[in-house]
Design a protein around this motif. Structure first.
Motif: not given
Length: 124
Positions: A52-61
């Motif tokens: 995200s713009q504020d560096e939250r992240t998501y990863y594929l399992d």
């Protein structure tokens, strides 16, 4: 018009590492969420990781604990550090931007600024 230029791909042995870079062109990446996507032969494109713009992240399992996404707004660039690569990571990797970050939901159709993609091949 290509919005991103990806680099850093190539061929690596299982267990190896690569660092992909995604440099934005013609816009300021700071205002966008950015995602890395991949498409293997015969498979649908899937979201690998987003930031995200504020560096939250998501990863594929399947990549959690192995891949790390980061951004350097001063360089207008987003990175994907890929460690402990597996055969099944072989794909064309692309980056793309969206005005909105969707958390654990990755609607590919919401990403409207794309790069051309770069090949990552994991092979022994």
């Amino acid at each position: 018009q290509v919005a991103f230029v990806e680099s850093g791909g190539g061929m690596v042995q299982p267990g190896g590492s690569l660092r992909l870079s995604c440099s934005a062109s013609g816009f300021t990446v700071e205002h966008y969420a950015v995602g890395w996507f991949r498409q293997a032969p015969g498979k649908e494109r899937e979201g690998v990781s987003t930031i995200s713009q504020d560096e939250r992240t998501y990863y594929l399992d399947s990549v959690k604990g192995r891949f790390t996404i980061s951004r350097d707004n001063a360089k207008n660039t987003v990175y994907l550090q890929m460690n402990s690569l597996k055969l099944e990571d072989t794909a064309v990797y692309s980056c793309a931007a969206s005005p909105t970050w969707f958390g654990d939901y990755v609607p590919i159709y919401e990403y409207d600024k794309w790069g051309q993609g770069i090949q990552v091949t994991v092979s022994s």
